[in-house]
Design a protein around this motif. Structure first.
Motif, PDB file in Angstrom:
ATOM      1  N   SER A   1       0.832  -1.200   0.000  1.00  0.00           N
ATOM      2  CA  SER A   1       0.000   0.000   0.000  1.00  0.00           C
ATOM      3  C   SER A   1       0.873   1.261   0.000  1.00  0.00           C
ATOM      4  N   ILE A   2       2.037   1.198   0.614  1.00  0.00           N
ATOM      5  CA  ILE A   2       2.981   2.336   0.549  1.00  0.00           C
ATOM      6  C   ILE A   2       3.469   2.495  -0.886  1.00  0.00           C
ATOM      7  N   TYR A   3       3.820   1.378  -1.519  1.00  0.00           N
ATOM      8  CA  TYR A   3       4.254   1.442  -2.913  1.00  0.00           C
ATOM      9  C   TYR A   3       3.140   1.996  -3.797  1.00  0.00           C
ATOM     10  N   GLY A   4       1.930   1.536  -3.545  1.00  0.00           N
ATOM     11  CA  GLY A   4       0.792   2.018  -4.308  1.00  0.00           C
ATOM     12  C   GLY A   4       0.550   3.496  -4.112  1.00  0.00           C
ATOM     13  N   GLN A   5       0.709   3.961  -2.872  1.00  0.00           N
ATOM     14  CA  GLN A   5       0.472   5.377  -2.612  1.00  0.00           C
ATOM     15  C   GLN A   5       1.499   6.248  -3.336  1.00  0.00           C
TER      16      GLN A   5
ATOM     17  N   LEU B   1       3.314   5.364  -5.959  1.00  0.00           N
ATOM     18  CA  LEU B   1       3.083   5.201  -7.392  1.00  0.00           C
ATOM     19  C   LEU B   1       1.862   6.010  -7.816  1.00  0.00           C
ATOM     20  N   GLY B   2       0.881   6.118  -6.921  1.00  0.00           N
ATOM     21  CA  GLY B   2      -0.283   6.953  -7.181  1.00  0.00           C
ATOM     22  C   GLY B   2       0.081   8.420  -7.325  1.00  0.00           C
ATOM     23  N   ILE B   3       1.019   8.888  -6.535  1.00  0.00           N
ATOM     24  CA  ILE B   3       1.470  10.282  -6.649  1.00  0.00           C
ATOM     25  C   ILE B   3       2.146  10.504  -7.999  1.00  0.00           C
ATOM     26  N   LEU B   4       2.986   9.573  -8.403  1.00  0.00           N
ATOM     27  CA  LEU B   4       3.611   9.682  -9.730  1.00  0.00           C
ATOM     28  C   LEU B   4       2.557   9.631 -10.832  1.00  0.00           C
ATOM     29  N   THR B   5       1.563   8.772 -10.649  1.00  0.00           N
ATOM     30  CA  THR B   5       0.483   8.658 -11.621  1.00  0.00           C
ATOM     31  C   THR B   5      -0.301   9.954 -11.708  1.00  0.00           C
ATOM     32  N   MET B   6      -0.550  10.564 -10.559  1.00  0.00           N
ATOM     33  CA  MET B   6      -1.291  11.832 -10.527  1.00  0.00           C
ATOM     34  C   MET B   6      -0.549  12.915 -11.318  1.00  0.00           C
ATOM     35  N   ILE B   7       0.738  13.005 -11.130  1.00  0.00           N
ATOM     36  CA  ILE B   7       1.545  14.005 -11.854  1.00  0.00           C
ATOM     37  C   ILE B   7       1.501  13.720 -13.356  1.00  0.00           C
TER      38      ILE B   7
ATOM     39  N   THR C   1      -2.696   1.220 -14.079  1.00  0.00           N
ATOM     40  CA  THR C   1      -2.786  -0.224 -13.918  1.00  0.00           C
ATOM     41  C   THR C   1      -1.775  -0.726 -12.895  1.00  0.00           C
ATOM     42  N   ALA C   2      -0.544  -0.216 -12.958  1.00  0.00           N
ATOM     43  CA  ALA C   2       0.494  -0.630 -12.006  1.00  0.00           C
ATOM     44  C   ALA C   2       0.109  -0.259 -10.576  1.00  0.00           C
ATOM     45  N   THR C   3      -0.488   0.898 -10.396  1.00  0.00           N
ATOM     46  CA  THR C   3      -0.923   1.315  -9.066  1.00  0.00           C
ATOM     47  C   THR C   3      -2.052   0.426  -8.572  1.00  0.00           C
ATOM     48  N   ALA C   4      -2.985   0.097  -9.455  1.00  0.00           N
ATOM     49  CA  ALA C   4      -4.077  -0.809  -9.081  1.00  0.00           C
ATOM     50  C   ALA C   4      -3.525  -2.166  -8.660  1.00  0.00           C
ATOM     51  N   VAL C   5      -2.521  -2.641  -9.359  1.00  0.00           N
ATOM     52  CA  VAL C   5      -1.914  -3.930  -9.027  1.00  0.00           C
ATOM     53  C   VAL C   5      -1.239  -3.876  -7.661  1.00  0.00           C
ATOM     54  N   CYS C   6      -0.563  -2.775  -7.350  1.00  0.00           N
ATOM     55  CA  CYS C   6       0.074  -2.636  -6.029  1.00  0.00           C
ATOM     56  C   CYS C   6      -0.965  -2.710  -4.914  1.00  0.00           C
ATOM     57  N   TYR C   7      -2.055  -1.981  -5.061  1.00  0.00           N
ATOM     58  CA  TYR C   7      -3.096  -2.015  -4.041  1.00  0.00           C
ATOM     59  C   TYR C   7      -3.775  -3.386  -3.985  1.00  0.00           C
TER      60      TYR C   7
END
Length: 149
Positions: free
Chosen positions: A13-17, A19-25, A117-123
């Motif tokens: 979930s830390i990795y996802g969070q 990665l989510g920030i990078l995805t948001m940018i 997709t990568a963020t979804a996979v992490c979560y």
């Protein structure tokens, strides 16, 4: 706990969070970049990418829900996305929307689809492994938002 210590926990979930920030940018940048095309349907997908970036911002940085004036309905919507499975589902839906943009034309929105997709996979991995959602202290989780009140 430093950022290095957070990554050392091996909690997806830390990795996802992060990665989510990078995805948001990336979603923000690609949404703006693709909005200046001449294809009307691609402009719609660009706007959806921009909207996704703001949803991700409020999802991943809980401190902003306390600082920014938002409606109670929006706050409740964002607060419902609190478990790993819900976050994986939210990112999965946003990823499917961006993957559908390929039908219109191949554009740089594919990069947003890949990262979503990568963020979804992490979560999803965090949920499958039974890891509790742990918000990064750097991004306003774990008590930082309560200190503002």
């Amino acid at each position: 706990m430093s950022l290095k210590d957070e990554f050392a926990t091996r909690n997806f979930s830390i990795y996802g969070q992060w990665l989510g920030i990078l995805t948001m940018i990336l979603c923000f940048a690609l949404g703006i970049a693709n909005i200046f095309t001449f294809h009307v349907l691609l402009i719609i997908f660009s706007v959806l990418c921009l909207v996704s970036s703001f949803i991700i911002l409020f999802m991943e940085v809980p401190l902003l829900l306390r600082i920014c004036p938002t409606s109670p309905g929006f706050d409740n919507f964002i607060r419902r996305i609190s478990t790993n499975y819900m976050r994986a589902g939210a990112y999965g839906v946003m990823a499917v929307v961006q993957w559908l943009s390929i039908i219109i034309a191949a554009s740089s929105l594919i990069a947003a689809a890949i990262l979503l997709t990568a963020t979804a996979v992490c979560y999803l991995l965090a949920g499958i492994k039974g890891q509790a959602f742990v918000g990064s202290k750097t991004l306003g989780g774990a008590g930082v938002a309560q200190m503002i009140v």
